[in-house]
Scaffold this motif. Sequence first.
Motif, PDB file in Angstrom:
ATOM      1  N   TRP A   1     -32.788 -38.745  63.469  1.00 21.76           N
ATOM      2  CA  TRP A   1     -31.825 -37.647  63.433  1.00 21.76           C
ATOM      3  C   TRP A   1     -31.442 -37.228  64.850  1.00 21.76           C
ATOM      4  O   TRP A   1     -30.272 -37.050  65.172  1.00 21.76           O
ATOM      5  CB  TRP A   1     -32.417 -36.442  62.685  1.00 21.76           C
ATOM      6  N   ALA A   2     -32.464 -37.088  65.698  1.00 19.82           N
ATOM      7  CA  ALA A   2     -32.225 -36.629  67.068  1.00 19.82           C
ATOM      8  C   ALA A   2     -31.379 -37.623  67.845  1.00 19.82           C
ATOM      9  O   ALA A   2     -30.491 -37.237  68.615  1.00 19.82           O
ATOM     10  CB  ALA A   2     -33.554 -36.394  67.780  1.00 19.82           C
ATOM     11  N   ILE A   3     -31.626 -38.911  67.629  1.00 20.21           N
ATOM     12  CA  ILE A   3     -30.875 -39.950  68.344  1.00 20.21           C
ATOM     13  C   ILE A   3     -29.407 -39.924  67.943  1.00 20.21           C
ATOM     14  O   ILE A   3     -28.511 -39.988  68.782  1.00 20.21           O
ATOM     15  CB  ILE A   3     -31.492 -41.338  68.071  1.00 20.21           C
ATOM     16  N   VAL A   4     -29.156 -39.843  66.643  1.00 25.93           N
ATOM     17  CA  VAL A   4     -27.779 -39.820  66.141  1.00 25.93           C
ATOM     18  C   VAL A   4     -27.049 -38.578  66.645  1.00 25.93           C
ATOM     19  O   VAL A   4     -25.900 -38.647  67.096  1.00 25.93           O
ATOM     20  CB  VAL A   4     -27.761 -39.870  64.601  1.00 25.93           C
ATOM     21  N   MET A   5     -27.724 -37.428  66.604  1.00 27.33           N
ATOM     22  CA  MET A   5     -27.091 -36.189  67.054  1.00 27.33           C
ATOM     23  C   MET A   5     -26.780 -36.232  68.541  1.00 27.33           C
ATOM     24  O   MET A   5     -25.719 -35.788  68.986  1.00 27.33           O
ATOM     25  CB  MET A   5     -27.999 -34.995  66.731  1.00 27.33           C
ATOM     26  N   ARG A   6     -27.710 -36.798  69.302  1.00 28.93           N
ATOM     27  CA  ARG A   6     -27.490 -36.898  70.742  1.00 28.93           C
ATOM     28  C   ARG A   6     -26.273 -37.770  71.043  1.00 28.93           C
ATOM     29  O   ARG A   6     -25.459 -37.450  71.903  1.00 28.93           O
ATOM     30  CB  ARG A   6     -28.722 -37.482  71.422  1.00 28.93           C
ATOM     31  N   ALA A   7     -26.154 -38.884  70.316  1.00 23.85           N
ATOM     32  CA  ALA A   7     -25.014 -39.791  70.519  1.00 23.85           C
ATOM     33  C   ALA A   7     -23.704 -39.118  70.135  1.00 23.85           C
ATOM     34  O   ALA A   7     -22.696 -39.201  70.860  1.00 23.85           O
ATOM     35  CB  ALA A   7     -25.216 -41.070  69.723  1.00 23.85           C
ATOM     36  N   LEU A   8     -23.694 -38.434  68.989  1.00 25.47           N
ATOM     37  CA  LEU A   8     -22.477 -37.760  68.540  1.00 25.47           C
ATOM     38  C   LEU A   8     -22.078 -36.624  69.480  1.00 25.47           C
ATOM     39  O   LEU A   8     -20.893 -36.363  69.686  1.00 25.47           O
ATOM     40  CB  LEU A   8     -22.668 -37.210  67.131  1.00 25.47           C
ATOM     41  N   ALA A   9     -23.079 -35.972  70.053  1.00 25.48           N
ATOM     42  CA  ALA A   9     -22.807 -34.825  70.929  1.00 25.48           C
ATOM     43  C   ALA A   9     -22.015 -35.220  72.163  1.00 25.48           C
ATOM     44  O   ALA A   9     -21.304 -34.397  72.753  1.00 25.48           O
ATOM     45  CB  ALA A   9     -24.117 -34.154  71.344  1.00 25.48           C
ATOM     46  N   GLN A  10     -22.128 -36.478  72.564  1.00 24.75           N
ATOM     47  CA  GLN A  10     -21.402 -36.938  73.747  1.00 24.75           C
ATOM     48  C   GLN A  10     -19.911 -37.139  73.457  1.00 24.75           C
ATOM     49  O   GLN A  10     -19.123 -37.275  74.388  1.00 24.75           O
ATOM     50  CB  GLN A  10     -22.019 -38.244  74.269  1.00 24.75           C
TER      51      GLN A  10
END
Length: 320
Positions: A2-11
């Motif tokens: 979840w954290a990885i996907v959110m971090r990627a989307l946040a960019q």
Amino acid sequence: MWAIVMRALAQEGSQAQAVEELFLQLHDEQSWKHKFNQNKSSAFDDEEQKLLAEMYGSTIVAWSKQGNVDRIKYWIEKLNISPDGSLPLNLAAQVAIVIMYCNARDPIKAEKYVNELEAAYEKGEIVAPPDTIMCNMILNAWAQRNNGDRAASFFEKNIKEPDVVSYNTVINAFARQGNLAKAEQWAYELVASFCENSLESRRPQQATFTVILAAWRRSKDRNAAERATKVLMQMHQLYDNSILLHKPDFKSYQTVLDTWEKSSSRDAAQKAEEFLSSSPDFRDNKRLRSKVRNMRSRERKRNRTVNESNNTNSANKIMR
């Protein structure tokens, strides 16, 4: 995951809503829902708390990229109360908020936010105070507003461990403001600071002085060419004393010659030639030599025109 996907989307600047919805879905996941409902830090182990802090941070980063202050405030408030207000606002989120204000050309709000971070650090609410890199962003925002005075004030109040970028940015701010006396003063404060404590992070650079040279070229000060020449000679001295790592380059010499070219001094071309001839590195440079010859030619033509005009006026007076 979840954290990885959110971090990627946040960019992605357009994905803030998707990041938020993903985080809200996590709140409803069966394995996490009861932990959120307990609203206690003890409900999450250390690794889970790190992931939560990162996910809150990613959500705030995402909204920062869209400049949505209301959603940022909402998620900071959520972070402060869940769980038990024990999760810190991570560095990525802090930086994103500062960048948001700076990109909006609002250094006043950026300053206010950094001061709030400093206060939060003193209260133990975040693990580290605002660092030099973050503070340099605000200095640059003031430089973009051509406000050296505010940049210098922020530097003196907020930056405990300045680096060469900190000094260079204040110098640039004063140069853009047109206060070249202050720009030069800060340049030599940087030199003094480096001489006192030879930290490589604080070593003066070519850019420290080329920005001043460029500002003298723009300046309408009648002594601009003399001042630019003096700065370049001082650059040579700093190189000879192993403070600057590189000699003044072609561009620096060209800038000084440009300043002489726009000078109103009657002997500007002669002084420009003397200046170039004093350089063992560039006195034979064809492009710079050509520039000086053109200056000489224009000066002779201008003097002839002035003399012809004076002679005509004299003749007219005699005829009268």
